[in-house]
Design an enzyme around this catalytic site. Structure first.
Site, PDB file in Angstrom:
ATOM      1  N   HIS A  22      -2.545  -7.206   6.132  1.00 32.48           N
ATOM      2  CA  HIS A  22      -2.015  -5.987   5.503  1.00 32.48           C
ATOM      3  C   HIS A  22      -3.120  -5.258   4.740  1.00 32.48           C
ATOM      4  O   HIS A  22      -3.397  -5.540   3.576  1.00 32.48           O
ATOM      5  CB  HIS A  22      -0.859  -6.355   4.556  1.00 32.48           C
ATOM      6  CG  HIS A  22      -0.113  -5.169   4.024  1.00 32.48           C
ATOM      7  ND1 HIS A  22       1.269  -5.088   4.061  1.00 32.48           N
ATOM      8  CD2 HIS A  22      -0.529  -4.013   3.453  1.00 32.48           C
ATOM      9  CE1 HIS A  22       1.652  -3.935   3.530  1.00 32.48           C
ATOM     10  NE2 HIS A  22       0.564  -3.266   3.130  1.00 32.48           N
ATOM     11  N   HIS A  24      -4.674  -1.126   4.586  1.00 35.02           N
ATOM     12  CA  HIS A  24      -4.604   0.266   5.064  1.00 35.02           C
ATOM     13  C   HIS A  24      -6.010   0.837   5.183  1.00 35.02           C
ATOM     14  O   HIS A  24      -6.776   0.785   4.205  1.00 35.02           O
ATOM     15  CB  HIS A  24      -3.817   1.128   4.084  1.00 35.02           C
ATOM     16  CG  HIS A  24      -2.379   0.730   3.923  1.00 35.02           C
ATOM     17  ND1 HIS A  24      -1.342   1.368   4.561  1.00 35.02           N
ATOM     18  CD2 HIS A  24      -1.794  -0.263   3.195  1.00 35.02           C
ATOM     19  CE1 HIS A  24      -0.187   0.807   4.231  1.00 35.02           C
ATOM     20  NE2 HIS A  24      -0.441  -0.192   3.397  1.00 35.02           N
ATOM     21  N   GLY A 180       4.953   3.966   2.674  1.00 32.40           N
ATOM     22  CA  GLY A 180       5.298   5.127   1.861  1.00 32.40           C
ATOM     23  C   GLY A 180       6.283   4.829   0.747  1.00 32.40           C
ATOM     24  O   GLY A 180       6.441   3.688   0.324  1.00 32.40           O
ATOM     25  N   HIS A 207       7.182  -2.179   5.112  1.00 28.85           N
ATOM     26  CA  HIS A 207       7.048  -2.273   3.655  1.00 28.85           C
ATOM     27  C   HIS A 207       8.462  -2.281   3.061  1.00 28.85           C
ATOM     28  O   HIS A 207       9.205  -1.303   3.230  1.00 28.85           O
ATOM     29  CB  HIS A 207       6.332  -1.053   3.091  1.00 28.85           C
ATOM     30  CG  HIS A 207       4.852  -1.034   3.258  1.00 28.85           C
ATOM     31  ND1 HIS A 207       4.234  -0.834   4.450  1.00 28.85           N
ATOM     32  CD2 HIS A 207       3.856  -1.170   2.332  1.00 28.85           C
ATOM     33  CE1 HIS A 207       2.914  -0.847   4.278  1.00 28.85           C
ATOM     34  NE2 HIS A 207       2.660  -1.044   2.993  1.00 28.85           N
ATOM     35  N   GLU A 210       9.270  -3.931  -2.324  1.00 31.27           N
ATOM     36  CA  GLU A 210       8.103  -3.688  -3.184  1.00 31.27           C
ATOM     37  C   GLU A 210       8.570  -2.754  -4.302  1.00 31.27           C
ATOM     38  O   GLU A 210       8.775  -3.186  -5.436  1.00 31.27           O
ATOM     39  CB  GLU A 210       6.979  -3.045  -2.363  1.00 31.27           C
ATOM     40  CG  GLU A 210       5.729  -2.714  -3.164  1.00 31.27           C
ATOM     41  CD  GLU A 210       4.775  -1.781  -2.404  1.00 31.27           C
ATOM     42  OE1 GLU A 210       5.209  -1.083  -1.472  1.00 31.27           O
ATOM     43  OE2 GLU A 210       3.584  -1.731  -2.796  1.00 31.27           O
ATOM     44  N   ASP A 288      -3.881  -4.953   0.720  1.00 28.17           N
ATOM     45  CA  ASP A 288      -3.189  -3.654   0.767  1.00 28.17           C
ATOM     46  C   ASP A 288      -4.209  -2.514   0.873  1.00 28.17           C
ATOM     47  O   ASP A 288      -4.433  -1.982   1.949  1.00 28.17           O
ATOM     48  CB  ASP A 288      -2.282  -3.468  -0.455  1.00 28.17           C
ATOM     49  CG  ASP A 288      -1.111  -2.528  -0.203  1.00 28.17           C
ATOM     50  OD1 ASP A 288      -0.858  -2.204   0.968  1.00 28.17           O
ATOM     51  OD2 ASP A 288      -0.449  -2.117  -1.184  1.00 28.17           O
TER      52      ASP A 288
HETATM   53  N1  ADE Z   1       0.736   2.824   1.641  1.00 33.79           N
HETATM   54  C1  ADE Z   1      -0.401   2.311   1.183  1.00 33.79           C
HETATM   55  N2  ADE Z   1      -0.175   1.345   0.273  1.00 33.79           N
HETATM   56  C2  ADE Z   1       1.163   1.244   0.180  1.00 33.79           C
HETATM   57  C3  ADE Z   1       2.027   0.446  -0.573  1.00 33.79           C
HETATM   58  N3  ADE Z   1       1.574  -0.480  -1.431  1.00 33.79           N
HETATM   59  N4  ADE Z   1       3.347   0.615  -0.430  1.00 33.79           N
HETATM   60  C4  ADE Z   1       3.830   1.538   0.419  1.00 33.79           C
HETATM   61  N5  ADE Z   1       3.058   2.327   1.156  1.00 33.79           N
HETATM   62  C5  ADE Z   1       1.740   2.180   1.039  1.00 33.79           C
HETATM   63 ZN    ZN Z   2       0.753  -1.433   2.188  1.00 31.80          ZN
END
Ligand code: ADE
Ligand code: ZN
Length: 352
Positions: A22, A24, A180, A207, A210, A288
Site C-alpha cells: 500500500h 501511493h 479518497g 480503503h 480508516e 501509504d
Molecule cells: N489517498 C492517499 N492516501 C490516502 C489515505 N490515507 N486514505 C484515503 N485515500 C488516500
Molecule cells: Zn492509501
C-alpha cells in the site's frame, strides 16, 4: 523468537527484506525533484521551507484527514509533462528499491495525474507502466501496479479508469483500489464497477475503516468484493466485522504513521495494530504516502518494534503475510515469501 529489548540501529531495518502492498505514487514524490520542477516551470514557490508544509505533514498543523488530503491538491501542480510523470514514477521505484523493498505494489491515480494538464488518461497510464517496467529492471525490484479511484471523483471518470486498467491487465496492472474521502463519500456507487473489475480478473483492495467505521469494512468485503482492506483499523469497532474479515482471510494494509498523521489515532504508541493481531487478523505493514509522511518502510518497521513493542519475529511474519497477500499469481507469491524468509533469517543470524 528474536529478542527486541535491545534497540537496533536504523541500519538494521534498512537491511531487512521488505514487501509493500500500500503505497501511493502521488504520495511518493521527492521534495528535491519538486524543487527542480518549481525552478524549471517558474512556479510561485520560494524555497524548500515554503514547499514542505504544502506537500508534507507539517507538525505545526492539526493532524486531520482534511489536512492530509489537502497535500494531494498541491501535489497535482507537479504533473506537468510526460517526462516529469515518468521521472516521478522512476524515482518512486528507485526509492523503494533503496529501502530494500523486494516487491512493491504501487498504486496510482490516473485521474489525478492526467487532469492537471489535460493529458489523455490512457497515455498517462502507459507512461507510468513504461517507467515502472524500466525502473524495476534497472533497480532490481519486482513491481506491480494498482489503479486507484477516488470516491470523491465522478463515477464516469472511474468507469474510464477501469476500462483503461482492464486493457492493460497483462502489462503490470494487477488490481483496482477505492481511495479518497471515506468520511464523506460512500462506496456504494462503486459496487457494480468493482464487481466488473473482479469478474474480469483485476484484484480488489478498498480503503475502508480508516476515516469511516467498521460498517465500511463490511461493505468493502461483502458488497465490493475486497480481498484486502486499505487501513481497516476501525474494524475493531464491530466484532461481527472482525469475525467476517478473519473468516475470509482478508488482509489489512495497515499504515501506522499515516493513521497518526491523518488523525485516526491520537498517539503512535496507541495504534491498535497489536489488537488486530490478537484478534487473528491478517495484518501487513505499509507506508501509504512516504513522502507526505516523511518516512520510508524501514522507519515503519522501526516504529513498530521500538514504539509499539512488536517482536522482530512478529515483524518477519507480517512481511511474509504481505508476500502471501500480494496480487501476484500464487506460485510467484509463494516463491517471494520463501526468498524473503530465507533473507530475513540471514540478516537475523548476522545480528545475533
Ligand atoms: N489517498 C492517499 N492516501 C490516502 C489515505 N490515507 N486514505 C484515503 N485515500 C488516500
Ligand atoms: Zn492509501
Amino acid at each position: 523468537m528474536t529478542d527486541t529489548s535491545v534497540p537496533k540501529a536504523a541500519d538494521f531495518y534498512k537491511k531487512l527484506p521488505k514487501v509493500e502492498l500500500h503505497r501511493h505514487l502521488e504520495g511518493s514524490l521527492r521534495v528535491s525533484t519538486m524543487m527542480e520542477i518549481v525552478r524549471a516551470h517558474n512556479l510561485d514557490v520560494k524555497n524548500t521551507g515554503y514547499l514542505r508544509p504544502l506537500v508534507q505533514i507539517d507538525h505545526q498543523e492539526p493532524y486531520t484527514f482534511e489536512n492530509f488530503l489537502a497535500k494531494f491538491g498541491t501535489l497535482r501542480l507537479f504533473y506537468k509533462s510526460p517526462e516529469i510523470i515518468k521521472r516521478l514514477t522512476r524515482e518512486a521505484v528507485e526509492d523503494a528499491a533503496l529501502d530494500n523493498i523486494r516487491y512493491l505494489e504501487l498504486r496510482f491515480t490516473p485521474v489525478a495525474l492526467s487532469r492537471a494538464e489535460g493529458f489523455p488518461m490512457a497515455q498517462v497510464v502507459d507512461w507510468v507502466i513504461e517507467s515502472v517496467r524500466e525502473a524495476s529492471a534497472q533497480y532490481g525490484i519486482l513491481v506491480r501496479l494498482i489503479a486507484s479511484i477516488n470516491r470523491h471523483e465522478r463515477i464516469a471518470q472511474a468507469q474510464k479508469v477501469l476500462e483503461i486498467a482492464l486493457e492493460r491487465k497483462d502489462k503490470g496492472i494487477v488490481g483496482v483500489d477505492l481511495a479518497g474521502n471515506e468520511a464523506e463519500f460512500s462506496a456504494e456507487p462503486y459496487q457494480e464497477l468493482f464487481s466488473i473489475a473482479q469478474k474480469q480478473g483485476l484484484r480488489v483492495t478498498i480503503h475502508a475503516g480508516e476515516w469511516g467505521g467498521a460498517e465500511n469494512v463490511r461493505q468493502a468485503i461483502e458488497d465490493l468484493g475486497a480481498e484486502r482492506i486499505g487501513h481497516g483499523i476501525r474494524v475493531l469497532e464491530d466484532p461481527r466485522v472482525v469475525a467476517l474479515a478473519r473468516e475470509r482471510g482478508v488482509a489489512f494494509e495497515v499504515c501506522v504513521t499515516s493513521n497518526h498523521q491523518s488523525g485516526v489515532v491520537d498517539e503512535l504508541s496507541e495504534h491498535p495494530i497489536k489488537q488486530m493481531l490478537k484478534e487473528g487478523l491478517n495484518v501487513t505493514i505499509n507506508t501509504d504516502d512516504p513522502s507526505i509522511s516523511r518516512i520510508d518502510l524501514s522507519n515503519e518497521y522501526q516504529t513498530l518494534t521500538e514504539i509499539l513493542g512488536m517482536p522482530i519475529g512478529v515483524l518477519e511474519e507480517r512481511v511474509l503475510a504481505a508476500a502471501r497477500a500480494s496480487f501476484l499469481p500464487g506460485e510467484l507469491s509463494r516463491r517471494l515469501a520463501a526468498k524473503i524468509s530465507e533473507d530475513f533469517r540471514g540478516i537475523l543470524a548476522l545480528g545475533e
